[in-house]
Every structure is written in structure tokens, then in C-alpha cells.
Enzyme design. Structure first.
Site, PDB file in Angstrom:
ATOM      1  N   ASP A 152       0.812  -1.355   0.042  1.00  0.00           N
ATOM      2  CA  ASP A 152       0.155  -0.190  -0.069  1.00  0.00           C
ATOM      3  C   ASP A 152       0.836   1.044   0.069  1.00  0.00           C
ATOM      4  OD1 ASP A 152      -1.536   2.369   1.251  1.00  0.00           O
ATOM      5  OD2 ASP A 152      -3.211   0.963   1.242  1.00  0.00           O
ATOM      6  N   HIS A 153       1.013   1.764  -1.105  1.00  0.00           N
ATOM      7  CA  HIS A 153       2.150   2.970  -1.216  1.00  0.00           C
ATOM      8  C   HIS A 153       1.969   3.897  -0.155  1.00  0.00           C
ATOM      9  CE1 HIS A 153      -0.418   5.202  -4.000  1.00  0.00           C
ATOM     10  NE2 HIS A 153       0.378   6.419  -3.728  1.00  0.00           N
ATOM     11  N   LYS A 192       5.004   6.236   2.414  1.00  0.00           N
ATOM     12  CA  LYS A 192       5.003   7.731   2.706  1.00  0.00           C
ATOM     13  C   LYS A 192       5.751   8.151   3.857  1.00  0.00           C
ATOM     14  CE  LYS A 192       1.679   8.810  -0.612  1.00  0.00           C
ATOM     15  NZ  LYS A 192       1.960   9.750  -2.014  1.00  0.00           N
ATOM     16  N   HIS A 236      -5.795   3.076   1.174  1.00  0.00           N
ATOM     17  CA  HIS A 236      -5.041   4.023   1.661  1.00  0.00           C
ATOM     18  C   HIS A 236      -5.488   4.855   2.828  1.00  0.00           C
ATOM     19  CE1 HIS A 236      -2.741   2.888  -2.040  1.00  0.00           C
ATOM     20  NE2 HIS A 236      -3.423   3.651  -2.910  1.00  0.00           N
ATOM     21  N   LYS A 257     -11.558  12.972  -7.187  1.00  0.00           N
ATOM     22  CA  LYS A 257     -10.594  13.194  -8.197  1.00  0.00           C
ATOM     23  C   LYS A 257     -11.270  14.755  -8.631  1.00  0.00           C
ATOM     24  CE  LYS A 257      -8.551   9.133  -9.329  1.00  0.00           C
ATOM     25  NZ  LYS A 257      -7.113   8.923  -9.396  1.00  0.00           N
TER      26      LYS A 257
HETATM   27  C1  BG6 Z   1      -3.519   4.955  -6.256  1.00  0.00           C
HETATM   28  C2  BG6 Z   1      -4.935   5.212  -7.018  1.00  0.00           C
HETATM   29  O1  BG6 Z   1      -3.386   3.752  -5.515  1.00  0.00           O
HETATM   30  O2  BG6 Z   1      -3.220   6.080  -5.546  1.00  0.00           O
HETATM   31  C3  BG6 Z   1      -4.823   6.451  -7.959  1.00  0.00           C
HETATM   32  O3  BG6 Z   1      -5.220   3.746  -7.690  1.00  0.00           O
HETATM   33  C4  BG6 Z   1      -4.398   7.444  -7.341  1.00  0.00           C
HETATM   34  O4  BG6 Z   1      -5.961   6.787  -8.354  1.00  0.00           O
HETATM   35  C5  BG6 Z   1      -3.179   7.396  -6.363  1.00  0.00           C
HETATM   36  O5  BG6 Z   1      -4.315   8.633  -7.918  1.00  0.00           O
HETATM   37  C6  BG6 Z   1      -2.793   8.563  -5.761  1.00  0.00           C
HETATM   38  O6  BG6 Z   1      -1.465   8.210  -5.029  1.00  0.00           O
HETATM   39  P1  BG6 Z   1      -0.617   9.757  -4.591  1.00  0.00           P
HETATM   40  O7  BG6 Z   1       0.637   8.875  -3.930  1.00  0.00           O
HETATM   41  O8  BG6 Z   1      -0.350  10.266  -5.938  1.00  0.00           O
HETATM   42  O9  BG6 Z   1      -1.360  10.317  -3.558  1.00  0.00           O
END
Ligand code: BG6
Length: 503
Positions: free
Chosen positions: A177-178, A182, A240, A341
């Protein structure tokens, strides 16, 4: 060895290679390290290197001032294996290739399989790895990194977990989960648990409400096809944002060990009050779609006009949810979480709104209307801001609000790793703290499922519209009415709502 399935895809070039390249430049990669890209495209090693290194737009900036030999020695670590027509095939050829590279690079049998493919292939790939005896740990460890989405609903998430558990043990599975990669998200743990000034206040006695905003200025870009089947709640909220919620809500763990932290996060997610009643869902959830508008002098398409999107789509690009947490610490404290969005700016932040002083001494001062806030900025202008009252110099006791702030940018000497860099390194080192465990994912789905079901077939459910570039539909303001208004943050952490840039 890092084996990337789906290596000819976008994520490999866009995220994985730049992260590996940064780790390489920082001398953080293991000494004996090799990458094998795997997918269904017919590529040679050289063509793969061209695609993801030499001709990659995502590495251009990073490589332009470097010596060619430096870039080359990175590219030379990358190899490619074509699987043919399907991922569902005999992996004995792949196994041979892995073994040859293992001998050549002396990698001692430690392998990460990175599945950068659609989730429908996760079980198939795991099964074929198992059939070829490539998941056994008797000769070096084997780990599996999987990308979101982890399921489409609670049921599909459970199936996916069950499917993976047939071939890999839970401790071998790293669900990425990126947001957890962070720095500012990790700093939530440090802010809360390495200070003695916040934690005593971190409860229902002092906190009025919690507000979390995740806004993006972009629309669905080229991902209309994927997004239309997903929507804001699945795409951002289930993973997230609920990860962020769990870090705000959780109890202090016994220590910083991965399992201890994750146990507390699961407990936190399980304490979110699940809404099942239609009236409750109607009153506490809002979904909306952006409609065409002019942003900065340019006409911007509405969601239903985007490529890959059904013109009658009922997929939300905006989601706001008000909920409560049923435990001792948070009883009665509302949480307001929204994601969307095509908002006015890109920003993610957490606002902890404290209760007003129990006894007002400075009557008539504006401070009565202004709560103390702790704002934790995830991105951009990363930092922490505390809003508190100070005396305006002069006669009487006029109170104004002042800022106490910390900015990551001030730590100029510190290199902040990209999320994927940090996460890849953690997986190599066997640290799963920043990866989601199966029960965490399922607990998050348990909360989200009834909202999705209601949005799909609830009786009074509505889809609202908002002009692209605006802060969502007007009635989202009603959701938070009892507690004031959304902060509607700008690019800069310290700007107050109402601040705006006209051109
Ligand atoms: C992704 C989503 O997991 O996270 C995207 O699938 C979104 O739709 C993105 O744009 C947002 O990531 P960040 O790091 O730019 O906030």
C-alpha cells in the site's frame, strides 16, 4: 533476486525501475543482486533494458548527468524472460532461468516475486510457482509482493487471501500500500508514540472530531476502464485512507515490531462502527461524480465523457463518509473522511480538531469560534501545523490564532525516499511493518462492503454532481455541518480556508 511478473507493464517502468535505480545509486541494493522481468511480451534482455532504462521517460532526469558506465552497470543487472501466451503455463523454463542467474550472481536463493499483474492472475501465478517448486524455502527465502486491489469486496478479498495462502504462508506475503511507504504516513506513528504531549489528548475527552481529506486535481487520466469498475471508495478509501485511519485510531503498540503494530491496526479497523441501516448510510455517506467544467481557462471533461468510462456510469469519483469508532478512546467522536478526483488541488491531510476550552474566559474573542487544530500534512508541503490562540498585543484580551509549524523541507540534509523505494527495501530485509496483513485488508472491507452495497442498490441512494475543479457536491458540507466545515486545504500547509489563488 527480484522476479517481476508483469515486467513489460506500466508500473515496472513508472515506479519499480526508478525506485530500484535510486536504491542502486544510494548503494542500498544487496551486493549480489539481479532482477528478472517476466511477462508475455516477446523481449530480449537488451530490449527490456532499453524499455525500462535507456529509453524510459521515467529515468531520463535521473540518468542525464550520470556517466554512461554507471547507468550501464545498473541496466546489466536486468534480465527478461518471456512466458509466452499465458501466465498459466509450466514454469520449468522460468525456473531454469532463475537457477542460472542464481549461480551467476551467487544470490543464495533468496527471491522476491513481485506480482505487477492484474489481481485475477495472483493465484494462477502462485500456483504455477508452487508446481515448479519455486515457493519452497529450503534454499533461501521466498517472498511475494502483491499490488492492490486486494479484492473487490470482502468476499473476493477473502477468496484472494485463501488462494494465496494455498501456496505461500502469510509471513511470506507482502501486500503493498504505497501510502504506508510515505514518510509522512509513517511519521504519524512517531508523532503519536514518541511524544508525551499528544497522546494524553488523543481521545474523546479532548478531540471534537477528526477530518481526513485526500484530494487529487487530476481526473481518471488514462485509467477510465479500470476506474469505472472501481470508484473512489475502492480505489482510495478501502486501502490508503483506512490505513491512515487505523494509524490515527490505533492504541499504542507494545513495541515497533511488525506484528505488534499490525495487531493494533487490525484492532483499530475492527472497532470502526459498521453501518448497515439504510437511513444511517443515507445520512452518513455521499458519493458524487465530476461534471464538465472550465478549470484554469481549459475545458475539462466530465467523468462520463472520459475514455473507457460508461456514459451512464454510476461509479463515484468523490466519496465522503462520516463514521464513529466503537471503543473506549473514541466513543462519540465523529470521523469525516473524503477522497476525490478533480478537486481544486492535490492534497492529503489529517486534521485533529480539539474541543473548545471547557470554560470560556475571554468572552467576545473570536477564539470561541476557533478550535485548536493539529494538522498533519501527508502531501504536498509535508509537515505538521498546530493552530492555537495568542493574545493580540494591546488593551484587553483579544485572541488571534497563530501557527506553530514544522516542515519536512527544512530537513534539507535528509534524503526522503520514494514510497516504493522504502517498501522494496523493507521487503528485501523481511520487514513487513509497512505492508498490509490479510486480516487488516479484510477488516477494511468489512467496513466498506455495506456502503458499496447501499450505493449499488439502496433505495434513496443518490449520485451527486460537482463541477470539475470544485470541492465536491454542496451537500457534502451538510455532512460535516454539526462540526463546522471542511478545511478545504490549499497547496500550502499554513494557508487558511478562504485563501485562494486567482491566477
Ligand atoms: C493509487 C490510485 O493507489 O493512488 C490512484 O489507484 C491515485 O487513483 C493514487 O491517483 C494516488 O497516489 P498519490 O501517491 O499520488 O497520492
Amino acid at each position: 533476486m527480484l522476479v517481476i511478473f508483469g515486467a513489460s507493464g506500466d508500473l515496472t517502468a513508472r515506479k519499480l525501475m526508478p525506485s530500484l535505480f535510486n536504491l542502486y545509486l544510494a548503494a542500498q541494493l544487496p551486493e549480489n543482486f539481479v532482477v528478472l522481468g517476466v511477462s508475455r511480451s516477446n523481449l530480449t534482455d537488451e530490449a527490456f533494458r532499453d524499455r525500462v532504462v535507456y529509453e524510459s521517460d521515467y529515468l531520463k532526469e535521473k540518468t542525464k548527468d550520470l556517466k554512461a558506465s554507471k547507468v550501464k552497470s545498473f541496466a546489466n543487472m536486468l534480465y527478461y524472460e518471456d512466458l509466452g501466451d499465458s501466465y498459466d503455463t509450466d514454469y520449468s523454463g522460468l525456473r531454469k532461468r532463475v537457477e542460472t542467474l542464481k549461480e551467476e550472481y551467487n544470490t543464495s536463493g533468496n527471491i522476491i516475486y513481485y506480482l505487477s499483474t492484474p489481481p485475477t492472475l495472483y493465484e494462477t501465478i502462485s500456483q504455477n510457482l508452487s508446481n515448479a517448486g519455486m515457493n519452497t524455502q529450503n534454499n533461501g527465502w521466498k517472498r511475494l509482493i502483491v499490488e492492490k486491489p486486494f479484492g473487490y469486496s470482502l468476499e473476493t478479498a477473502q477468496e484472494l487471501n485463501k488462494g494465496l495462502h494455498k501456496y505461500f504462508k502469510e509471513h511470506q506475503i507482502y501486500r503493498i500500500d504505497h501510502y504506508l511507504g510515505k514518510e509522512t504516513v509513517q511519521n504519524l506513528l512517531v508523532t503519536r508514540f514518541s511524544n508525551s504531549i499528544f497522546e494524553p489528548l488523543w481521545n474523546r475527552n479532548y478531540i471534537q472530531h477528526v477530518e481526513i481529506t485526500n484530494a487529487e486535481s487530476v481526473g481518471v487520466e488514462k485509467r477510465g476502464g479500470y476506474y469505472d469498475k472501481s470508484g473512489a471508495l475502492r480505489d482510495m478509501f478501502q486501502n490508503h485512507l483506512l490505513q491512515i485511519v487505523s494509524l490515527v485510531v490505533m492504541e499504542p503498540p507494545i513495541g515497533a515490531d511488525a506484528e505488534e503494530i499490525r495487531n493494533e491496526k487490525v484492532k483499530a479497523l475492527k472497532s470502526l462502527r459498521i453501518m448497515t441501516d439504510e437511513k444511517e448510510l443515507f445520512e452518513n455517506t455521499i458519493r458524487a461524480q465530476y461534471v464538465s467544467s472550465n478549470v484554469g481557462g481549459n475545458k475539462v471533461k466530465g467523468y462520463r465523457e472520459e475514455d473507457g468510462v460508461d456514459p451512464n456510469s454510476t461509479t463515484e469519483t468523490y466519496a465522503a463518509v462520516k463514521f464513529y469508532v466503537d471503543n473506549w478512546r473514541w466513543h462519540g467522536v465523529p470521523f469525516y473522511v473524503r477522497t476525490a478526483k478533480r478537486m481544486p488541488t492535490k492534497v492529503t491531510e489529517i486534521v485533529i480538531h480539539f474541543k473548545k476550552p471547557h470554560h470560556q474566559i475571554f468572552k467576545g474573542s473570536e477564539m470561541q469560534e476557533m478550535d485548536n487544530k493539529l494538522i498533519i500534512r501527508i502531501q504536498p508541503d509535508e509537515g505538521i501545523l498546530i493552530k492555537f490562540g495568542v493574545k493580540v498585543p494591546g488593551q484587553g484580551f483579544k485572541v488571534e490564532r497563530a501557527n506553530l509549524d514544522f516542515y519536512y523541507a527544512n530537513l534539507a540534509e535528509t534524503y526522503v525516499m520514494e514510497a516504493y523505494e522504502r517498501l522494496l527495501l523493507d521487503a528485501m530485509q523481511g520487514d513487513a511493518t509497512l505492508y498490509a496483513r490479510a486480516d487488516e485488508v479484510e477488516a477494511a472491507w468489512e467496513f466498506v462492503d455495506p456502503i458499496l452495497n447501499y450505493w449499488k442498490s439502496g433505495e434513496d441512494v443518490r449520485m451527486y454532481g460537482y463541477a470539475a475543479g470544485a470541492w465536491g457536491p454542496q451537500n457534502a458540507d451538510n455532512l460535516i455541518d454539526d462540526d463546522g466545515y471542511w478545511r478545504n486545504p490549499t497547496e500550502n500547509l499554513a494557508d487558511d480556508p478562504g485563501y485562494c489563488v486567482i491566477c
